[in-house]
Design a protein around this motif. Structure first.
Motif, PDB file in Angstrom:
ATOM      1  N   UNK A 255       0.867  -1.174   0.000  1.00 53.25           N
ATOM      2  CA  UNK A 255       0.000   0.000   0.000  1.00 53.25           C
ATOM      3  C   UNK A 255       0.909   1.230   0.000  1.00 53.25           C
ATOM      4  N   UNK A 256       0.697   2.128  -0.949  1.00 52.67           N
ATOM      5  CA  UNK A 256       1.499   3.347  -0.987  1.00 52.67           C
ATOM      6  C   UNK A 256       0.718   4.470  -0.323  1.00 52.67           C
ATOM      7  N   UNK A 257       1.311   5.049   0.700  1.00 48.68           N
ATOM      8  CA  UNK A 257       0.609   6.120   1.417  1.00 48.68           C
ATOM      9  C   UNK A 257       1.425   7.401   1.332  1.00 48.68           C
ATOM     10  N   UNK A 258       0.843   8.406   0.699  1.00 49.53           N
ATOM     11  CA  UNK A 258       1.487   9.712   0.706  1.00 49.53           C
ATOM     12  C   UNK A 258       0.963  10.447   1.931  1.00 49.53           C
ATOM     13  N   UNK A 259       1.806  10.503   2.950  1.00 48.63           N
ATOM     14  CA  UNK A 259       1.370  11.116   4.205  1.00 48.63           C
ATOM     15  C   UNK A 259       1.754  12.598   4.214  1.00 48.63           C
ATOM     16  N   UNK A 260       1.284  13.306   5.198  1.00 47.57           N
ATOM     17  CA  UNK A 260       1.487  14.755   5.349  1.00 47.57           C
ATOM     18  C   UNK A 260       0.797  15.496   4.199  1.00 47.57           C
ATOM     19  N   UNK A 261      -0.336  14.930   3.775  1.00 42.13           N
ATOM     20  CA  UNK A 261      -1.048  15.499   2.632  1.00 42.13           C
ATOM     21  C   UNK A 261      -1.541  16.918   2.936  1.00 42.13           C
ATOM     22  N   UNK A 288      -3.092   3.467  -3.808  1.00 46.75           N
ATOM     23  CA  UNK A 288      -2.421   4.718  -3.460  1.00 46.75           C
ATOM     24  C   UNK A 288      -3.351   5.523  -2.561  1.00 46.75           C
ATOM     25  N   UNK A 289      -2.837   5.954  -1.431  1.00 48.23           N
ATOM     26  CA  UNK A 289      -3.669   6.697  -0.471  1.00 48.23           C
ATOM     27  C   UNK A 289      -2.971   7.984  -0.090  1.00 48.23           C
ATOM     28  N   UNK A 290      -3.794   8.986   0.194  1.00 42.71           N
ATOM     29  CA  UNK A 290      -3.238  10.258   0.663  1.00 42.71           C
ATOM     30  C   UNK A 290      -3.771  10.481   2.066  1.00 42.71           C
ATOM     31  N   UNK A 291      -2.871  10.668   3.009  1.00 44.93           N
ATOM     32  CA  UNK A 291      -3.336  10.801   4.391  1.00 44.93           C
ATOM     33  C   UNK A 291      -2.662  11.959   5.121  1.00 44.93           C
ATOM     34  N   UNK A 292      -3.310  12.362   6.186  1.00 39.17           N
ATOM     35  CA  UNK A 292      -2.649  13.213   7.160  1.00 39.17           C
ATOM     36  C   UNK A 292      -2.783  12.505   8.501  1.00 39.17           C
ATOM     37  N   UNK A 293      -1.731  11.792   8.860  1.00 34.14           N
ATOM     38  CA  UNK A 293      -1.742  11.062  10.125  1.00 34.14           C
ATOM     39  C   UNK A 293      -1.960  12.017  11.282  1.00 34.14           C
ATOM     40  N   UNK A 294      -1.344  13.169  11.174  1.00 35.66           N
ATOM     41  CA  UNK A 294      -1.413  14.152  12.263  1.00 35.66           C
ATOM     42  C   UNK A 294      -2.853  14.606  12.513  1.00 35.66           C
ATOM     43  N   UNK A 295      -3.536  15.052  11.441  1.00 34.89           N
ATOM     44  CA  UNK A 295      -4.906  15.548  11.619  1.00 34.89           C
ATOM     45  C   UNK A 295      -5.853  14.403  11.988  1.00 34.89           C
ATOM     46  N   UNK A 296      -5.616  13.236  11.381  1.00 36.02           N
ATOM     47  CA  UNK A 296      -6.461  12.080  11.689  1.00 36.02           C
ATOM     48  C   UNK A 296      -6.324  11.679  13.147  1.00 36.02           C
ATOM     49  N   UNK A 297      -5.085  11.674  13.634  1.00 40.93           N
ATOM     50  CA  UNK A 297      -4.867  11.260  15.019  1.00 40.93           C
ATOM     51  C   UNK A 297      -5.510  12.256  15.999  1.00 40.93           C
ATOM     52  N   UNK A 298      -5.183  13.551  15.847  1.00 38.13           N
ATOM     53  CA  UNK A 298      -5.736  14.515  16.803  1.00 38.13           C
ATOM     54  C   UNK A 298      -7.244  14.662  16.645  1.00 38.13           C
ATOM     55  N   UNK A 299      -7.725  14.503  15.410  1.00 36.13           N
ATOM     56  CA  UNK A 299      -9.179  14.518  15.196  1.00 36.13           C
ATOM     57  C   UNK A 299      -9.830  13.443  16.055  1.00 36.13           C
ATOM     58  N   UNK A 300      -9.218  12.239  16.056  1.00 33.97           N
ATOM     59  CA  UNK A 300      -9.808  11.147  16.835  1.00 33.97           C
ATOM     60  C   UNK A 300      -9.743  11.442  18.331  1.00 33.97           C
ATOM     61  N   UNK A 301      -8.741  12.217  18.747  1.00 32.14           N
ATOM     62  CA  UNK A 301      -8.607  12.537  20.174  1.00 32.14           C
ATOM     63  C   UNK A 301      -9.608  13.598  20.625  1.00 32.14           C
ATOM     64  N   UNK A 302      -9.831  14.628  19.783  1.00 36.44           N
ATOM     65  CA  UNK A 302     -10.718  15.701  20.250  1.00 36.44           C
ATOM     66  C   UNK A 302     -12.196  15.356  20.035  1.00 36.44           C
ATOM     67  N   UNK A 303     -12.456  14.260  19.339  1.00 39.53           N
ATOM     68  CA  UNK A 303     -13.839  13.787  19.198  1.00 39.53           C
ATOM     69  C   UNK A 303     -14.477  13.609  20.575  1.00 39.53           C
ATOM     70  N   UNK A 304     -13.662  13.242  21.549  1.00 41.97           N
ATOM     71  CA  UNK A 304     -14.197  12.943  22.885  1.00 41.97           C
ATOM     72  C   UNK A 304     -14.096  14.130  23.837  1.00 41.97           C
ATOM     73  N   UNK A 305     -13.829  15.327  23.309  1.00 45.18           N
ATOM     74  CA  UNK A 305     -13.701  16.484  24.210  1.00 45.18           C
ATOM     75  C   UNK A 305     -14.900  17.406  24.003  1.00 45.18           C
ATOM     76  N   UNK A 306     -14.988  18.449  24.828  1.00 40.20           N
ATOM     77  CA  UNK A 306     -16.077  19.424  24.662  1.00 40.20           C
ATOM     78  C   UNK A 306     -15.648  20.756  25.268  1.00 40.20           C
ATOM     79  N   UNK A 307     -16.579  21.695  25.320  1.00 38.37           N
ATOM     80  CA  UNK A 307     -16.265  23.040  25.804  1.00 38.37           C
ATOM     81  C   UNK A 307     -15.704  23.035  27.225  1.00 38.37           C
ATOM     82  N   UNK A 308     -16.110  22.065  28.027  1.00 37.83           N
ATOM     83  CA  UNK A 308     -15.681  22.061  29.433  1.00 37.83           C
ATOM     84  C   UNK A 308     -14.171  21.874  29.588  1.00 37.83           C
ATOM     85  N   UNK A 309     -13.568  21.072  28.728  1.00 36.24           N
ATOM     86  CA  UNK A 309     -12.097  20.965  28.800  1.00 36.24           C
ATOM     87  C   UNK A 309     -11.454  21.719  27.626  1.00 36.24           C
ATOM     88  N   UNK A 310     -12.171  22.737  27.168  1.00 35.74           N
ATOM     89  CA  UNK A 310     -11.732  23.585  26.051  1.00 35.74           C
ATOM     90  C   UNK A 310     -11.214  22.724  24.888  1.00 35.74           C
TER      91      UNK A 310
END
Ligand SMILES: Nc1nc2c(ncn2[C@@H]2O[C@H](COP(=O)(O)OP(=O)(O)OP(=O)(O)O)[C@@H](O)[C@H]2O)c(=O)[nH]1
Ligand SMILES: [Mg+2]
Length: 432
Positions: A255-261, A288-310
């Motif tokens: 699988x070819x992944x162009x990361x840091x898209x 061939x895939x184009x990804x942003x590991x960085x945005x994907x990872x942090x996106x998955x982390x902030x999915x579980x946050x809200x205004x209370x923990x800013x």
């Protein structure tokens, strides 16, 4: 037959991540598993092989395997020979080791820096090896590869183990690290393997990666490429791809992944160069895939946050916003998200009405934008990161192509036995 049966009943599918240093292999794996498991940083970050296996939630653990003293001495001798230094007869002799370290440092200085030349890289590798041996002396056995659990190291979680084992002197004397981690992607025998960059300063790292790619047990190779941020492929990347293409056994499982898209969203030239490269050199593959590991990872982390923990500033990013003088620092992801909202061209103005204000700090903009946009924005970000598409493609490949292959080879192995049995039986019938 027994071995094919075993493989079909309890298969393991090894998925090897390989590529240039800093391409984002470790971050991409963190994104796939939606957890900060591996150490990811600028510069050479990973120095050893990491295996990630499945575990039930309550049974997560880490096992660290060290090189033996004999293996360390062999490596030290080989490096000394390359560098033209007198090889140590005994790596426990402090005086001898001290002199070698000085000689290594002198070479680096003469070459003008740690990564200035092949010779400087080798000298650095020698120093790290000797330092790692000294620092972990009581853990290393003379002949066998000693293994330790995370309790023996007093690590309370997987992330702490990652910090200990990141590239440097510790990783120089570690043979491999096994993580047992609870994630559905790993169930059914999938094993993820992170490797050091193929252009890593230590030659043995690159060799290790090549051996792993070629190994018949490897079910898939994820080749993480850097041109989305670098414009072109490096010499090492081209070599890696050519090697894989010339080997029919490997070719079909890459699988070819162009990361840091994300970097191409803000730079027309980079985008154009990547499109041209894909068209010219990757036309014959659909993987061939184009990804942003960085945005994907942090996106998955902030999915579980809200205004209370800013939206993570007080939880996920608590460490990185801390500062000494009372002014909050801006986490890398906050800048990335603000930029994504302002300039990426990914968000349709009809759906997302977003303003990034110059009178607010980056952190204020970030919190306000997420409060206004809710989860739609995070969902869109994760989608644009390409991670989910890549994850489902690999899962599909393993379940729909690799798994049936195991049963096909079991059937192939059974066939001659069944035919013989049948013939034997028929002959028996005829005789009687
Ligand atoms: N902009 C951007 N940066 C990224 C992305 N993925 C990783 N990075 C950054 O790139 C740097 C290297 O990431 P790593 O995950 O350590 O890369 P690696 O391929 O594992 O590197 P080595 O282990 O050194 O071979 C880090 O500073 C990451 O934050 C991405 O998708 N976009
Ligand atoms: Mg890495």
């Amino acid at each position: 037959m027994q071995s094919s049966l075993r493989k079909a009943v309890s298969p393991t599918f090894e998925i090897v991540f390989a590529g240039a240093f800093s391409a984002g292999k470790s971050m991409l794996i963190n994104a796939l598993l939606e957890r900060e498991l591996l150490y990811s940083a600028e510069g050479h970050a990973t120095g050893t092989e990491w295996y990630i296996f499945y575990a039930e939630a309550e049974q997560e653990k880490v096992i660290l395997t060290f090189l033996s003293e004999v293996e360390i001495r062999e490596q030290a001798v080989a490096l000394c020979q390359k560098l033209g230094l007198t090889a140590p007869s005994n790596i426990n002799d402090n005086e001898m080791v001290g002199l070698l370290r000085q000689a290594g440092a002198a070479i680096i200085q003469k070459e003008g820096g740690e990564s200035k030349s092949e010779r400087a890289k080798q000298a650095k590798a020698l120093i790290l090896l000797l330092e790692g041996f000294e620092a972990n002396r009581d853990r290393i056995h003379s002949l066998n590869n000693a293994t330790y659990s995370m309790e023996q190291f007093n690590f309370s979680n997987l992330k702490e183990a990652a910090g200990y084992a990141r590239r440097g002197s510790n990783s120089a004397v570690l043979k491999r690290i096994d993580y047992y981690c609870n994630h559905p992607l790993l169930a059914d025998g999938n094993v993820i393997i992170d490797t050091p960059g193929i252009d890593a300063p230590v030659q043995k790292d690159a060799e290790l990666t090549y051996r792993k790619i070629e190994h018949p047990d490897t079910s898939a190779v994820v080749c993480v490429l850097k041109p989305a941020s670098a414009g072109d492929m490096t010499k090492e990347e081209t070599e890696l791809i050519e090697k894989m293409r010339s080997n029919s056994g490997i070719r079909d499982r890459v699988f070819y992944v162009f990361n840091r898209i994300d970097e191409t969203w803000y730079n027309t030239q980079l985008r154009q160069r990547l499109d041209d490269l894909i068209l010219a050199q990757f036309r014959d593959t659909t993987r061939v895939y184009k990804t942003s590991g960085l945005l994907g990872f942090y996106g998955s982390q902030i999915k579980h946050t809200n205004g209370r923990d800013r939206f993570g500033l007080d939880s996920v990013f608590a460490e990185s916003v801390k500062s000494l003088n009372g002014v909050e620092e801006t986490p890398q992801f906050v800048n990335k998200l603000n930029r994504y909202c302002a300039n990426s061209g990914k968000l349709s103005p009809g759906t997302f009405r977003i303003s990034v204000n110059s009178f607010e700090t980056p952190n204020q903009n970030y919190v306000r934008i997420l409060a206004e946009q809710g989860t739609n924005l995070i969902t869109q970000l994760i989608q644009d990161s390409g991670i989910e598409e890549f994850r489902s493609a690999t899962t599909r490949y393993l379940t729909e192509e690799k798994r049936p292959q195991l049963f096909a080879s079991l059937a192939d192995d059974l066939q001659p036995v069944c035919i013989n049995l049948r013939n034997n039986y028929l002959r028996g019938c005829l005789k009687s």
